[in-house]
Design an enzyme around this catalytic site. Structure first.
Site, mmCIF file in Angstrom:
data_model
loop_
_atom_site.group_PDB
_atom_site.id
_atom_site.type_symbol
_atom_site.label_atom_id
_atom_site.label_comp_id
_atom_site.label_asym_id
_atom_site.label_seq_id
_atom_site.Cartn_x
_atom_site.Cartn_y
_atom_site.Cartn_z
ATOM 1 C CG HIS A 135 6.391 -1.527 -16.810
ATOM 2 N ND1 HIS A 135 7.203 -2.237 -15.955
ATOM 3 C CD2 HIS A 135 5.497 -0.874 -16.020
ATOM 4 C CE1 HIS A 135 6.817 -2.026 -14.706
ATOM 5 N NE2 HIS A 135 5.789 -1.195 -14.716
ATOM 6 C CG ASP A 172 6.960 2.550 -10.596
ATOM 7 O OD1 ASP A 172 6.172 3.436 -10.927
ATOM 8 O OD2 ASP A 172 6.638 1.334 -10.534
ATOM 9 C CG HIS A 174 4.973 -1.941 -10.953
ATOM 10 N ND1 HIS A 174 4.279 -0.796 -10.642
ATOM 11 C CD2 HIS A 174 4.123 -2.972 -10.742
ATOM 12 C CE1 HIS A 174 3.049 -1.114 -10.265
ATOM 13 N NE2 HIS A 174 2.925 -2.432 -10.302
ATOM 14 C CG ASP A 265 3.943 2.521 -8.331
ATOM 15 O OD1 ASP A 265 5.111 2.830 -7.996
ATOM 16 O OD2 ASP A 265 3.678 1.975 -9.427
ATOM 17 C CE1 TYR A 312 -7.385 16.438 -5.593
ATOM 18 C CE2 TYR A 312 -8.625 14.465 -6.145
ATOM 19 C CZ TYR A 312 -7.812 15.513 -6.526
ATOM 20 O OH TYR A 312 -7.418 15.631 -7.822
HETATM 21 N N1 Q9C Z 1 -2.684 -8.963 -12.994
HETATM 22 C C1 Q9C Z 1 3.581 1.328 -13.778
HETATM 23 O O1 Q9C Z 1 3.634 1.442 -12.581
HETATM 24 N N2 Q9C Z 1 -0.478 -4.640 -13.282
HETATM 25 N N3 Q9C Z 1 2.891 0.328 -14.361
HETATM 26 C C2 Q9C Z 1 -0.790 -5.864 -13.901
HETATM 27 C C3 Q9C Z 1 -1.753 -8.114 -13.706
HETATM 28 C C4 Q9C Z 1 0.265 -3.783 -14.125
HETATM 29 C C5 Q9C Z 1 2.231 -0.637 -13.553
HETATM 30 C C6 Q9C Z 1 -1.596 -6.783 -13.022
HETATM 31 C C7 Q9C Z 1 0.854 -2.619 -13.404
HETATM 32 C C8 Q9C Z 1 1.649 -1.731 -14.319
HETATM 33 C C9 Q9C Z 1 4.236 2.319 -14.665
HETATM 34 ZN ZN ZN Z 2 4.708 1.223 -10.947
#
Ligand code: Q9C
Ligand code: ZN
Length: 670
Positions: A135, A172, A174, A265, A312
């Site tokens: 990001h 990923d 995102h 994720d 776990y």
């Molecule tokens: N309400 C990676 O997976 N979430 N970063 C923001 C805002 C951010 C994830 C939620 C998630 C970042 C590397």
């Molecule tokens: Zn992510």
């Protein structure tokens, strides 16, 4: 050839020092859990451990601005107040006095991995790092990321090793907008990301994360976004993107190095991603990438799945990381559980992506138009979407903690990877075990006894040993291929196990197929009949035969692999039919390599006795050697593409993984 593991505990030594609900999930335990899973399973010990290093300013400046680097460099000396304030200018990220140090190590770890792979010290590897990178932008931190580890690694590899093309696959959940921005106008780096998008309602909520951001100027076509507009995507959705988008483009691109933004994720159980792909899918994603770029693959951790739920040991995270490393090490991939066809929403995304990239990639030249509704580009009003609302739409999962999935099947590699059944006068290929006829067939050992009866009884014995986990795959030179196939198919079907038969080249309809569906045959050839005659015999006719690599590649990605995955065989029987229709050695080796993702790698290759020259390339592929590239593929023949499309349309009624477009009507539900 070995697999590198790059890790240093130092990267666990920073954490959130104030309250911030957006950031509290980013904890040191996320990294320790990944590493501990690898240590506990014994996988870490099988890898070559490569130390991290600190990235230099010059490394970081490959992607980031001097101002930004200078600003981050000051953070170790800031007061808590100042750190908080510094953090506020960015989205979903925090700084700690040790963040900068760890961020230089994360970049350095990725670069050490690139060095290991590019110098040939290791074949591939994984870097377990924190903070993540995808990001972060030229002058901004974002989404827990400080420096863009993978983007820097790509530039570094190009500069230091003079390589031309780098493929970055971001699995990923995102969107790695930082990677996209870094290479938007650069045709030497192909970036593909899939990401939870929900018509721009999911973080980072960017218009430019949609499928129609294809890159700019010279880089047009080299940025591929696959937006997920619903949660709950499954193994079939992920595999469909690989078969129908990523693989055709990646092979056409022909990278010199593959980098993976390896965030887990995107696996089931992650409360952010809310997807339903099970951990073993990462074995397949990894496997399918491992024959590109001569096997040079560097996976760099982005965001591990949430570990704070369930037992776990049973977490999605440890399973996902472990199957990825197992695959890098060459272990057979577990069969993906409960594979279903892609859902309508995924198909709509795939259709949009292929249409948006039609003008840039010859493999999509004949892809369908984008669907008439342009829903995917329409920004749905941004609103606070509470959980209730999502549940009302039937999109959310019932309870975050209630998600369960079966543990991936244990895939311990058999003691013998590749066995060969070849006459005494053919030298044993390197790394393979000669499967001695005398041990497995009565009184047959001499050269002159290498007749079909002897071979057939040893083949049955060989398949038995594959079932018993003693041998993974095998290769046999036989006098008559269809005769040799019969007892193997009979043997497997007697055990009620599905066999996928793949015939390459040659003529003739296979005559030994059982009617009950315990065998499925796909025959790719110039001479294959134009129309399928039997339900379980699928002829794929290529005008110029298998010698035309682009056509064979299209048939493999768009037809053979999806069919194979959906059929989920227990054994793959791959036959190289005699004749001049011949696939090139490289194309053949790639096919052998790709098909090893099925059936836990249980594959028997049959080759005509006279084709002795094929023994060495085939066994190299079977034993897991890095494969040569196909070169930059030219456009496939229009006739071949049309024939494949026709065939696909006909078959996709029964085979859902063949679909590449959403149904015209009622496209709303799944
Ligand atoms: N309400 C990676 O997976 N979430 N970063 C923001 C805002 C951010 C994830 C939620 C998630 C970042 C590397
Ligand atoms: Zn992510």
């Amino acid at each position: 050839m070995e697999t590198a593991l790059v890790y240093d505990e130092e990267m666990t030594r920073y954490k959130l020092l104030w309250l911030d609900p957006d950031c509290e999930i980013e904890r040191p335990e996320r990294l320790t859990a990944s590493h501990e899973a690898l240590v506990r399973s014994g996988l870490a010990a099988r890898c070559v451990s490569i130390p991290v290093r600190q990235a230099t300013d010059a490394d970081i400046l490959l992607i980031h601005s001097e101002e930004y680097l200078e600003a981050v460099k000051k953070t170790p000396y800031m007061t808590l107040e100042d750190l908080r304030e510094f953090t506020l200018q960015y989205g979903a990220v925090y700084f700690h006095p040790n963040s900068y140090h760890c961020a230089t190590l994360a970049v350095g770890a990725a670069l050490q991995l690139v060095d290991g792979v590019m110098t040939g010290r290791v074949r591939n590897g994984i870097a377990l790092v924190r903070p993540p990178g995808h990001h972060s932008m030229r002058s901004a931190a974002s989404g827990f990321c400080v420096f863009n580890n993978v983007a820097i690694a790509a530039k570094y590899a190009q500069q230091k090793y003079g390589i031309q093309r780098v493929l970055i696959v971001d699995w990923d959940i995102h969107h790695g907008q930082g990677v996209q921005y870094a290479f938007e106008d650069d045709p030497s780096v192909l970036y593909l990301s899939w990401h939870r998008y929900e018509h721009q309602k999911f973080w980072p909520e960017l218009r430019e994360s949609d499928y129609d951001s294809v890159g700019k100027d010279k880089g047009a076509g080299f940025n591929i976004n696959v937006p997920w507009n619903k949660v709950g995507m499954q193994n079939g959705d992920y595999l469909a993107v690989f078969c129908h988008v990523l693989l055709p483009v990646a092979y056409e691109f022909c990278p010199d190095l593959v980098l993976v933004c390896a965030g887990f994720d995107s696996a089931i159980g992650d409360p952010e991603g809310e997807m339903c792909a099970t951990p073993e899918i990462f074995a397949h994603l990894t496997h399918l990438l491992m024959n590109l770029a001569g096997g040079k693959l560097c996976a760099v951790l982005e965001h591990p799945a949430n570990i704070f739920q369930g037992g776990y040991n049973l977490t999605s995270l440890s399973q996902s990381v472990c199957v990825t490393v197992q695959t890098l090490l060459g272990y057979p991939a577990p069969r993906p559980a409960d594979l279903q066809g892609p859902c309508q929403s995924a198909l709509e995304s795939i259709q949009c992506v292929r249409a948006a990239h039609r003008k840039y990639w010859s493999c999509f030249k004949h892809a369908a138009e984008a669907p008439p509704s342009d829903i995917s580009t329409k920004r749905i009003k941004l609103e606070e979407k509470g959980r209730e609302e999502k549940l009302q739409r039937g999109e959310g999962v019932e309870s975050k903690d209630g998600v369960t999935w079966p543990e991936p099947q244990k895939c311990v590699p058999p003691p013998v990877r590749t066995a060969v059944v070849i006459p005494e006068d053919v030298a044993s290929p390197e790394g393979c075990k000669r499967f001695s006829l005398s041990e497995h067939a009565d009184s047959l050992s001499a050269e002159e006894d290498f007749d079909d009866d002897a071979v057939m009884s040893s083949l049955t014995a060989l398949v038995g040993k594959m079932e018993n986990n003693e041998i993974c795959n095998g290769l046999a030179l036989v006098g008559d291929i269809s005769m040799a196939m019969a007892p193997v198919i009979r043997h497997a079907t007697a055990l009620k196990q599905r066999v996928l038969v793949v015939c390459v080249g040659g003529t003739g309809v296979l005559s030994h197929l059982p009617e009950d569906g315990t065998a499925l045959a796909v025959h790719v050839s110039k001479e294959a009949p134009e129309e399928p005659q039997l339900k379980h015999y699928i002829p794929v006719r290529l005008k110029n035969g298998c010698g035309h690599t682009s056509g064979l590649a299209q048939a493999t990605f768009g037809l053979l692999l999806p069919l194979a995955y959906e059929y989920d065989p227990a054994l793959v029987l791959l036959a190289r039919m005699p004749g001049t229709d011949g696939a090139s050695d490289c194309a053949w080796q790639q096919l052998v390599g790709l098909l090893q993702g099925l059936a836990r790698g249980r594959m028997l290759v049959l080759i005509q006795r006279d084709d002795k020259a094929l023994v060495s390339p085939t066994s190299a592929s079977l034993s897991g050697s890095p494969l040569p590239c196909l070169g930059r593929l030219p456009a496939p023949l229009a006739e071949d593409v049309e024939a494949l499309e026709r065939l696909r349309r006909r078959l996709q009624v029964d085979w859902l993984l063949l679909r590449t477009s959403a149904q015209k009507s009622g496209g709303e539900d799944n």
